[in-house]
Design a protein around this motif. Structure first.
Motif, PDB file in Angstrom:
ATOM      1  N   GLU A 162       0.852  -1.199   0.000  1.00  0.00           N
ATOM      2  CA  GLU A 162       0.000   0.000   0.000  1.00  0.00           C
ATOM      3  C   GLU A 162       0.888   1.250   0.000  1.00  0.00           C
ATOM      4  O   GLU A 162       0.631   2.204  -0.744  1.00  0.00           O
ATOM      5  CB  GLU A 162      -0.901   0.004   1.234  1.00  0.00           C
ATOM      6  CG  GLU A 162      -2.012  -1.025   1.224  1.00  0.00           C
ATOM      7  CD  GLU A 162      -2.921  -0.877   2.423  1.00  0.00           C
ATOM      8  OE1 GLU A 162      -3.550   0.195   2.566  1.00  0.00           O
ATOM      9  OE2 GLU A 162      -2.996  -1.823   3.236  1.00  0.00           O
ATOM     10  N   ARG A 163       1.927   1.232   0.838  1.00  0.00           N
ATOM     11  CA  ARG A 163       2.843   2.380   0.875  1.00  0.00           C
ATOM     12  C   ARG A 163       3.617   2.510  -0.430  1.00  0.00           C
ATOM     13  O   ARG A 163       3.803   3.618  -0.948  1.00  0.00           O
ATOM     14  CB  ARG A 163       3.802   2.237   2.063  1.00  0.00           C
ATOM     15  CG  ARG A 163       3.121   2.257   3.428  1.00  0.00           C
ATOM     16  CD  ARG A 163       4.140   2.418   4.544  1.00  0.00           C
ATOM     17  NE  ARG A 163       5.059   1.307   4.631  1.00  0.00           N
ATOM     18  CZ  ARG A 163       4.924   0.281   5.477  1.00  0.00           C
ATOM     19  NH1 ARG A 163       3.877   0.230   6.285  1.00  0.00           N
ATOM     20  NH2 ARG A 163       5.822  -0.683   5.518  1.00  0.00           N
TER      21      ARG A 163
ATOM     22  N   SER B 180       1.670   4.257  -3.148  1.00  0.00           N
ATOM     23  CA  SER B 180       1.664   5.723  -3.015  1.00  0.00           C
ATOM     24  C   SER B 180       3.009   6.313  -3.433  1.00  0.00           C
ATOM     25  O   SER B 180       3.071   7.351  -4.105  1.00  0.00           O
ATOM     26  CB  SER B 180       1.361   6.108  -1.564  1.00  0.00           C
ATOM     27  OG  SER B 180       0.088   5.636  -1.171  1.00  0.00           O
TER      28      SER B 180
ATOM     29  N   LYS C 273       3.434   6.160  -7.269  1.00  0.00           N
ATOM     30  CA  LYS C 273       2.596   7.157  -7.947  1.00  0.00           C
ATOM     31  C   LYS C 273       3.286   8.522  -7.957  1.00  0.00           C
ATOM     32  O   LYS C 273       3.329   9.212  -8.982  1.00  0.00           O
ATOM     33  CB  LYS C 273       1.245   7.261  -7.248  1.00  0.00           C
ATOM     34  CG  LYS C 273       0.280   8.232  -7.912  1.00  0.00           C
ATOM     35  CD  LYS C 273      -1.072   8.216  -7.219  1.00  0.00           C
ATOM     36  CE  LYS C 273      -2.038   9.157  -7.929  1.00  0.00           C
ATOM     37  NZ  LYS C 273      -3.375   9.154  -7.272  1.00  0.00           N
TER      38      LYS C 273
END
Length: 374
Positions: free
Chosen positions: A222-223, A226, A229
């Motif tokens: 999940e990290r 981010s 991106k």
């Protein structure tokens, strides 16, 4: 148990009025599961992290209050009493109850706090009260903890084990990561496509214990999603070495190098919606690609295609004959995988399923395939 089985188990245990205890390694999705239980039942979620509490904090600091007592002779006598302040989390519970809501109280890290804090949390979990505070009957409790060496774990968590009497008051549910369910979740959660493709190519990396390095967990990705991106948007300003180091800080050196090489290289793209539904027939090249793909990448391709098809049906933008084409495509899959995806259609893609169940070829294909593997 995987995420879905644990979710259903927690729901069942709560329905009996008991307290489920989820045992799972850090970062595998215990908090996400609690959020989903609350969402499914339209409950308010309150989270207490035992690891962040200090002695006496959850029970509230004591203050002195005065009250008047009338003696037998009718004289007024002032007395002192101890009153405990209410912790802000308990106040949040009261506020939700006042709105007429049912509350799911998720108490995490119950074995990674001080022993005195653990005893205070046990009062709330097992006795539903602490000092002057009592939990309302509309509060449901789920507890969670990390594995302990006491129960055979090889991981070196610093934990405070419960005694046998406390252990016996819970329903123990062991949760483990499942990469297929994570991929399905990641698609819906908007995780970066390259991160999803990386796990579909290297499923063992979703939860990887790295000796003398950072362990990789579902939360790590999940990290990373981010981070990646932002890196894509500002690539000119962020040196590659910085990007590698930040990824390494989430999953360790080995996986970080693999991930960066993966996003920089020309790995074969997943079979996409346009590949399947463009043209008058299913291209022979797609049939060949299916034969050369791994189960995991085929599963992910199907999930992506079904998500797009579901949206297109809702927007009246699906290609003519789309169910026939979908069935033709799924028939090129290994039988066990095709059956699993057909079940997913029923459970997760209602618009597709409405059309598919009316298609004789879809129904016949399912039962013929199911019979062939029994």
């Amino acid at each position: 148990m995987n995420y879905t089985d644990t979710l259903k188990s927690v729901d069942l245990v709560l329905a009996t009025g008991e307290v489920p205890l989820i045992i799972g390694e850090s970062g595998i999705g215990k908090t996400a599961l609690a959020k989903e239980i609350a969402r499914m039942n339209n409950w308010s979620l309150i989270v207490i992290n035992g690891n962040l509490l200090k002695e006496g904090e959850i029970g509230g600091l004591p203050t002195i209050d005065s009250y008047t007592k009338v003696t037998a002779k009718g004289a007024a006598l002032e007395k002192k009493t101890t009153v405990y302040a209410v912790h802000n989390k308990l106040r949040e519970i009261d506020e939700e109850i006042a709105k007429g809501k049912t509350v799911l109280l998720f108490i995490d890290e119950i074995n990674r706090c001080e022993h005195t804090v653990q005893q205070e949390l046990m009062n709330i979990i097992l006795n539903r009260e602490i000092n002057d505070y009592k939990l309302h009957e509309s509060v449901k409790i789920v507890a969670a903890m990390n594995p302990s060496n006491k129960y055979g774990s090889d991981l070196d968590y610093q934990v405070v084990d419960m005694d046998a009497a406390q252990e016996n008051r819970f329903v123990w549910l062991y949760m483990e990561p499942d990469y297929k369910q994570w991929l399905a979740w990641a698609i819906d959660a908007g995780i970066e496509q390259k991160v999803i493709e990386f796990i579909s190519t290297f499923p063992d990396y979703l939860h990887k214990i790295n000796a003398e390095d950072i362990n990789a967990t579902p939360r790590s990705y999940e990290r990373i999603s981010s981070i990646y991106k932002i890196y894509k948007e500002k690539k000119a300003a962020i040196p590659r070495a910085v990007f590698v180091n930040v990824i390494r800080g989430n999953v360790g050196k080995l996986i970080a190098e693999e991930f960066v090489s993966f996003v920089e290289s020309d790995y074969n793209l997943l079979i996409a919606y346009e590949d399947v539904f463009t043209g008058d027939v299913l291209p022979e090249a797609i049939i060949v690609r299916v034969k050369n793909e791994s189960h995991t990448r085929l599963y992910l391709s199907a999930k992506n295609i079904l998500k797009t098809l579901e949206a297109n049906i809702k927007n009246a933008a699906a290609a003519p004959g789309y169910i026939d084409r979908l069935i033709e495509f799924l028939k090129t899959y290994p039988v066990d995988l095709m059956i699993g995806i057909m079940k997913d259609i029923k459970n997760s893609y209602p618009e597709v399923y409405k059309q598919a169940i009316e298609n004789e070829d879809f129904v016949e294909s399912y039962f013929n395939s199911y019979s062939s593997i029994r």
